[in-house]
Design a protein around this motif. Structure first.
Motif, PDB file in Angstrom:
ATOM      1  N   SER A   1       1.276 -29.069  13.995  1.00 56.57           N
ATOM      2  CA  SER A   1       0.564 -27.856  13.604  1.00 56.57           C
ATOM      3  C   SER A   1       1.520 -26.805  13.065  1.00 56.57           C
ATOM      4  O   SER A   1       1.184 -26.081  12.123  1.00 56.57           O
ATOM      5  CB  SER A   1      -0.220 -27.305  14.802  1.00 56.57           C
TER       6      SER A   1
ATOM      7  N   GLY B   1      -0.085 -34.171   9.852  1.00 58.00           N
ATOM      8  CA  GLY B   1      -0.351 -34.439  11.260  1.00 58.00           C
ATOM      9  C   GLY B   1      -0.281 -35.910  11.592  1.00 58.00           C
ATOM     10  O   GLY B   1       0.247 -36.299  12.647  1.00 58.00           O
TER      11      GLY B   1
ATOM     12  N   THR C   1      -3.621 -25.725  10.967  1.00 54.56           N
ATOM     13  CA  THR C   1      -3.199 -26.136  12.310  1.00 54.56           C
ATOM     14  C   THR C   1      -4.180 -27.095  12.948  1.00 54.56           C
ATOM     15  O   THR C   1      -3.782 -28.092  13.560  1.00 54.56           O
ATOM     16  CB  THR C   1      -3.029 -24.904  13.210  1.00 54.56           C
ATOM     17  N   GLU C   2      -5.474 -26.842  12.806  1.00 47.50           N
ATOM     18  CA  GLU C   2      -6.461 -27.699  13.464  1.00 47.50           C
ATOM     19  C   GLU C   2      -6.595 -29.051  12.777  1.00 47.50           C
ATOM     20  O   GLU C   2      -6.816 -30.073  13.437  1.00 47.50           O
ATOM     21  CB  GLU C   2      -7.811 -26.986  13.533  1.00 47.50           C
TER      22      GLU C   2
ATOM     23  N   SER D   1      -0.780 -28.084  21.499  1.00 46.20           N
ATOM     24  CA  SER D   1      -1.017 -28.289  20.073  1.00 46.20           C
ATOM     25  C   SER D   1      -1.783 -27.148  19.429  1.00 46.20           C
ATOM     26  O   SER D   1      -1.859 -27.065  18.204  1.00 46.20           O
ATOM     27  CB  SER D   1      -1.782 -29.608  19.853  1.00 46.20           C
TER      28      SER D   1
ATOM     29  N   SER E   1      -8.586 -25.077  20.851  1.00 48.67           N
ATOM     30  CA  SER E   1      -8.724 -24.005  19.871  1.00 48.67           C
ATOM     31  C   SER E   1      -9.621 -22.883  20.375  1.00 48.67           C
ATOM     32  O   SER E   1      -9.486 -21.743  19.925  1.00 48.67           O
ATOM     33  CB  SER E   1      -9.296 -24.563  18.560  1.00 48.67           C
TER      34      SER E   1
ATOM     35  N   SER F   1      -2.567 -31.042   5.399  1.00 47.73           N
ATOM     36  CA  SER F   1      -2.252 -30.840   6.812  1.00 47.73           C
ATOM     37  C   SER F   1      -2.623 -32.063   7.631  1.00 47.73           C
ATOM     38  O   SER F   1      -1.908 -32.429   8.574  1.00 47.73           O
ATOM     39  CB  SER F   1      -3.000 -29.606   7.338  1.00 47.73           C
TER      40      SER F   1
ATOM     41  N   THR G   1      -2.640 -22.097  16.382  1.00 47.49           N
ATOM     42  CA  THR G   1      -3.997 -21.603  16.123  1.00 47.49           C
ATOM     43  C   THR G   1      -4.136 -20.144  16.526  1.00 47.49           C
ATOM     44  O   THR G   1      -4.955 -19.410  15.968  1.00 47.49           O
ATOM     45  CB  THR G   1      -5.025 -22.466  16.872  1.00 47.49           C
TER      46      THR G   1
ATOM     47  N   TYR H   1       1.299 -25.399   9.341  1.00 52.25           N
ATOM     48  CA  TYR H   1       1.096 -23.960   9.168  1.00 52.25           C
ATOM     49  C   TYR H   1       2.154 -23.381   8.234  1.00 52.25           C
ATOM     50  O   TYR H   1       1.844 -22.576   7.336  1.00 52.25           O
ATOM     51  CB  TYR H   1       1.150 -23.271  10.529  1.00 52.25           C
TER      52      TYR H   1
ATOM     53  N   ASN I   1      -3.255 -30.967  14.078  1.00 52.21           N
ATOM     54  CA  ASN I   1      -3.137 -31.437  15.465  1.00 52.21           C
ATOM     55  C   ASN I   1      -4.188 -32.480  15.816  1.00 52.21           C
ATOM     56  O   ASN I   1      -3.950 -33.335  16.669  1.00 52.21           O
ATOM     57  CB  ASN I   1      -3.147 -30.255  16.450  1.00 52.21           C
TER      58      ASN I   1
END
Length: 525
Positions: free
Chosen positions: A285, A270, A313-314, A97, A84, A266, A101, A289, A317
């Motif tokens: 991700s 994941g 996203t974070e 991944s 990231s 999320s 981001t 998103y 993943n």
């Protein structure tokens, strides 16, 4: 030794013993070093989590199995999160991944909110990692059966679903997004076919026989256009905000609390995607998103520096780390490439993989899971400190020094994949093509996603077709399985989501105009 501890029954008292074993000084030190090394490696484009784990596997053979697994899991976790940094600060995802981001991370950094973006990424990564590890601990055997229900048709439709998500990410530029995805699919077909070994689109070049490596393509399409733009413009690469030296933790926690449902949803997405072998963090991700954007009150802000995009996203993943270990430990089917390397390490250590692993060798498994939880928690202070100095360093380095440094890392990173200069040449070629495409309005994300998902789609389609042809029921393979139909329905819904959203917005606007007209007439009367 008590009988329960010997057979690793996983009873509550046993789990407390395993927790204290994971909290030993040696295991804490290994987790700390592993997370720090993973973050540094993941932040460098080309040096992926798989590479880090593979290089360090031989060093774990001298450790006891639980400690060896803890350090490998910590490196894996840190590397996924580390991607990231470059995604946010220089628009170049360190790992596949972290592709999604870049959508909101880099716009935030450009407007001076890079420190806030890094803090949000850290908090979301910790939440996703904790959720994935906890689900691994409590739900591994039942969740692993989900992976068994996925055959070639399901993987084909899953890849199609991932590709149709591009339409939701390309609102206002749908046609170019889909064209970019198709270009990525063509790139994924270069070289020897996944099934059948046919040589395609090489044009007599030995360089292209091995195809386009995903990491080389990712580096080229994301990094090289950024480098060219940095050289071509005089403007600073990032704005320096007055509070950029701080963590901005209070603000980050406030945003996270408002987005808590987004983060938890999320993380669950994941974990579930991580269970599916071959899907990985890039798919997770992207799905997260898209779902975050679909359910947001202001979806038009996504892609322009929306904090909810980074959280989605974070969290997703990093949750794939725990999710990927579920089929790896229960079924012996690696969920992601790093899981395949770790699976090899388990087999070398003499650990028997299977559902009985959680009972016959529970001391190893549960100590490792607690170590994974501890490593995820350590990611918070380590990530914040590293992120703070990473942001300060990036904004303070002049472009005359930053550009050659990043260029050197891109060449080394693409070369290090297979120790082959051909990968560096492919990376540079795609980078130049990507720059011209950017100038024409084509973003790199749909192209990279087409490249990533193309092989999954092709393999699933060909295998399903061959099975259906042998059974004389090809259509039944693709449209006669409940999971396949469900995924296909989601794909159709996602593909037409921009049109549906536009129609709903227009209808609401007309209704609002009518209501205003009626109110004005009442006022006149």
């Amino acid at each position: 030794m008590p009988a329960r501890f010997a057979n690793g029954s996983g009873a509550p008292m046993d789990k407390i013993i395993y927790l204290f074993e994971a909290l030993s000084v040696a295991n804490l030190g290994l987790a700390f070093v592993g997370v720090l090394a993973g973050i540094v490696i993941g932040a460098l484009p080309g040096l992926s989590a798989t590479m880090a784990v593979a290089v360090l596997v031989p060093f774990t053979f001298t450790m006891n199995p639980a400690s060896g697994l803890i350090v490998l899991g910590a490196i894996y976790t840190g590397a996924i999160y580390g991607g990231s940094y470059s995604a946010i600060l220089v628009n170049a995802p360190g790992t596949p991944s972290a592709i999604a981001t870049t959508f909101d991370g880099f716009p935030m950094a450009k407007r001076g909110d890079g420190a806030l973006a890094v803090s949000l990424a850290t908090l979301a990564s910790v939440i996703g990692g904790l959720v994935g590890a906890l689900l691994l601990m409590f739900l591994a055997p039942p969740l692993a059966t989900v992976a068994l229900a996925f055959g070639p048709p399901e993987y084909f439709w899953l890849a199609v679903f991932g590709l149709t998500l591009i339409s939701a990410l390309s609102v206002g530029n749908l046609l170019k997004g889909l064209i970019g995805a198709c270009f990525g699919l063509l790139l994924s077909m270069i070289g020897v076919a996944v099934i059948g070994a046919d040589v395609r689109f090489t044009f007599g070049s030995q360089t292209l026989i091995g195809g386009i490596d995903i990491v080389a393509g990712l580096i080229g399409l994301y990094c090289i256009p950024v480098l060219i733009d940095l050289v071509a413009t005089k403007d600073p690469h990032l704005k320096v905000a007055s509070d950029s030296s701080g963590f901005r933790l209070a603000e980050s926690f406030g945003i996270l609390m408002r987005q808590k449902f987004n983060a938890l949803r999320s993380a669950v997405i994941g974990t579930v995607v991580g269970i599916l072998p071959g899907a990985g963090g890039s798919v997770a991700s992207l799905v997260s998103y898209s779902e975050a954007r679909r359910s947001a009150k202001n979806p038009e802000n996504y892609g322009k520096g929306e904090p909810g995009g980074i959280i989605a996203t974070e969290a997703a993943n990093n949750a794939t780390v725990g999710g990927g270990f579920i089929p790896t430990l229960v079924l012996g089917i690696p969920g992601t490439p790093p899981d395949a390397v770790i699976l090899g390490a388990l087999l070398v250590q003499g650990i028997k993989i299977g559902p009985q692993l959680f009972t016959s060798q529970g001391s190893i498994v549960y100590t490792f899971i607690f170590g994974l939880l501890i490593g995820t928690l350590l990611m918070l202070p380590i990530g914040l400190v590293v992120g703070r100095y990473a942001y300060k360093s990036i904004i303070s380095i002049p472009k005359a020094a930053l550009v050659p440094t990043i260029a050197f890392l891109t060449v080394i990173g693409s070369f290090a994949i297979h120790n082959n200069l051909h990968d560096s040449a492919v990376m540079l070629g795609l980078g130049v093509i990507g720059w011209f495409l950017n100038r024409a309005g084509f973003t790199p994300s749909p192209i990279v996603l087409g490249l990533v998902l193309g092989q999954i789609a092709e393999q699933g389609f060909v295998q399903a077709y061959l099975i259906g042809n042998a059974q004389q029921n090809v259509l039944g393979q693709f449209f006669g399985r409940p999971i396949s139909l469900a995924i296909a329905a989601f794909a159709i819904l996602t593909l037409f989501y921009p049109l549906i959203a536009k129609a709903i917005g227009a209808r609401r606007a007309r209704k609002s105009d009518v209501d205003q007209t009626v109110e004005s007439r009442k006022a006149d009367v």
